[in-house]
Structures are given as C-alpha cells and as structure tokens.
Design a protein around this motif. Structure first.
Motif, short mmCIF file in Angstrom:
data_model
loop_
_atom_site.label_atom_id
_atom_site.label_comp_id
_atom_site.label_asym_id
_atom_site.label_seq_id
_atom_site.Cartn_x
_atom_site.Cartn_y
_atom_site.Cartn_z
N GLU A 51 0.80 -1.23 0.00
CA GLU A 51 0.00 0.00 0.00
C GLU A 51 0.84 1.28 0.00
O GLU A 51 0.33 2.36 -0.30
CB GLU A 51 -0.96 0.01 1.18
CG GLU A 51 -0.28 0.10 2.53
CD GLU A 51 -1.26 0.04 3.69
OE1 GLU A 51 -1.10 0.87 4.59
OE2 GLU A 51 -2.14 -0.82 3.67
N HIS A 52 2.12 1.17 0.30
CA HIS A 52 2.98 2.35 0.32
C HIS A 52 3.66 2.60 -1.02
O HIS A 52 4.30 3.63 -1.20
CB HIS A 52 4.03 2.23 1.42
CG HIS A 52 3.42 2.11 2.79
ND1 HIS A 52 2.75 3.15 3.40
CD2 HIS A 52 3.34 1.06 3.64
CE1 HIS A 52 2.31 2.76 4.57
NE2 HIS A 52 2.65 1.49 4.75
N ASP A 53 3.53 1.67 -1.96
CA ASP A 53 4.12 1.85 -3.27
C ASP A 53 3.24 2.74 -4.15
O ASP A 53 2.03 2.81 -3.95
CB ASP A 53 4.31 0.49 -3.96
CG ASP A 53 5.40 -0.35 -3.32
OD1 ASP A 53 6.26 0.23 -2.61
OD2 ASP A 53 5.40 -1.57 -3.50
N ASN A 54 3.87 3.41 -5.09
CA ASN A 54 3.13 4.21 -6.07
C ASN A 54 2.79 3.34 -7.25
O ASN A 54 3.68 2.66 -7.80
CB ASN A 54 3.98 5.39 -6.54
CG ASN A 54 4.29 6.36 -5.43
OD1 ASN A 54 3.42 6.73 -4.66
ND2 ASN A 54 5.53 6.79 -5.34
N ILE A 55 1.54 3.37 -7.69
CA ILE A 55 1.07 2.54 -8.81
C ILE A 55 0.69 3.44 -9.98
O ILE A 55 -0.09 4.38 -9.82
CB ILE A 55 -0.13 1.68 -8.39
CG1 ILE A 55 0.23 0.80 -7.20
CG2 ILE A 55 -0.62 0.85 -9.57
CD1 ILE A 55 -0.97 0.14 -6.56
N PHE A 56 1.24 3.13 -11.15
CA PHE A 56 0.91 3.83 -12.37
C PHE A 56 0.35 2.79 -13.35
O PHE A 56 0.93 1.70 -13.47
CB PHE A 56 2.14 4.50 -12.99
CG PHE A 56 2.78 5.51 -12.09
CD1 PHE A 56 2.40 6.83 -12.14
CD2 PHE A 56 3.76 5.13 -11.17
CE1 PHE A 56 2.98 7.77 -11.29
CE2 PHE A 56 4.35 6.06 -10.33
CZ PHE A 56 3.96 7.38 -10.38
N VAL A 57 -0.74 3.12 -14.02
CA VAL A 57 -1.35 2.20 -14.98
C VAL A 57 -1.39 2.88 -16.33
O VAL A 57 -1.88 3.99 -16.46
CB VAL A 57 -2.77 1.79 -14.53
CG1 VAL A 57 -3.41 0.84 -15.54
CG2 VAL A 57 -2.75 1.14 -13.16
N ASP A 58 -0.87 2.19 -17.35
CA ASP A 58 -0.85 2.70 -18.72
C ASP A 58 -1.50 1.67 -19.63
O ASP A 58 -0.92 0.64 -19.92
CB ASP A 58 0.59 2.97 -19.16
CG ASP A 58 0.68 3.53 -20.56
OD1 ASP A 58 -0.37 3.76 -21.19
OD2 ASP A 58 1.81 3.72 -21.03
N VAL A 59 -2.72 1.95 -20.05
CA VAL A 59 -3.44 1.02 -20.92
C VAL A 59 -3.62 1.61 -22.32
O VAL A 59 -4.56 1.30 -23.03
CB VAL A 59 -4.80 0.60 -20.32
CG1 VAL A 59 -4.63 -0.23 -19.08
CG2 VAL A 59 -5.66 1.82 -20.05
N THR A 60 -2.70 2.47 -22.73
CA THR A 60 -2.82 3.13 -24.03
C THR A 60 -2.34 2.25 -25.17
O THR A 60 -2.74 2.45 -26.30
CB THR A 60 -2.00 4.43 -24.06
OG1 THR A 60 -0.64 4.13 -23.77
CG2 THR A 60 -2.53 5.43 -23.06
N SER A 61 -1.48 1.30 -24.89
CA SER A 61 -0.94 0.44 -25.93
C SER A 61 -1.67 -0.89 -25.91
O SER A 61 -1.96 -1.44 -24.87
CB SER A 61 0.56 0.22 -25.67
OG SER A 61 1.10 -0.60 -26.66
N GLY A 62 -1.95 -1.41 -27.07
CA GLY A 62 -2.57 -2.74 -27.10
C GLY A 62 -4.01 -2.73 -27.50
O GLY A 62 -4.65 -1.78 -27.77
#
Length: 93
Positions: free
Chosen positions: A82-93
């Motif tokens: 829970e202390h980690d930073n999460i980035f989500v990139d769903v632009t490709s695919g």
C-alpha cells in the motif's frame, strides 16, 4: 516506496516512455496470450532495454477482453504494498 508501472503491451515505445517518465522500479506487462510479431518484438526490446535495470513481470491476458484485463489489473494492484506508487498505462494494445 517503489514506483510500479502496470501496462498493456503492443508497441514498445509507450511502455518505455512511461517507465522512464515515472521512474518505474518494477514493470508489470499485460501482453496478449497469443503474441503477434509486433508484440514479440516489443517485448524483446523492453526486456533487453529495461530488464537490466528493473524487475519485468508478465501476466498474459486475452486480447480485447476488457473485463478480463481489468480483473487482472485489480488482482495485481491488490498484491502491491500500500505504500508503493502505482501507475497504470493502458494506451498500448
């Protein structure tokens, strides 16, 4: 605290750019369960360029099954500290 990027995969450019911009420590890729030639090439480039500096994990998904892909992303996020930073990139695919 780590920066974790979760990304779909088609071409290598969006993944490499995003990983660089967010300073990713770990990359979780969601490639298709049946890779075409472009995806295989992109995966190879990503593993050769980023694999030496960060952990790269693959979770195969079904092409164009948005619900299944979203479900996999939720499972991944639930396992991240829970202390980690999460980035989500769903632009490709």
């Amino acid at each position: 605290m780590a920066n974790i990027l979760i990304a779909t995969l088609y071409g290598h450019e969006p993944v490499i750019v995003t990983a660089t911009k967010v300073g990713a420590d770990k990359l979780i890729l969601l490639p298709s369960d049946s890779l075409d030639e472009k995806q295989r090439e992109a995966l190879d480039i990503i593993q050769k360029s980023l694999g030496s500096v960060m952990d790269v994990k693959l979770i195969e998904t079904k092409t164009y099954d948005i619900v299944s892909i979203a479900d996999e992303i939720v499972k991944v996020i639930d396992r991240i500290n829970e202390h980690d930073n999460i980035f989500v990139d769903v632009t490709s695919g």
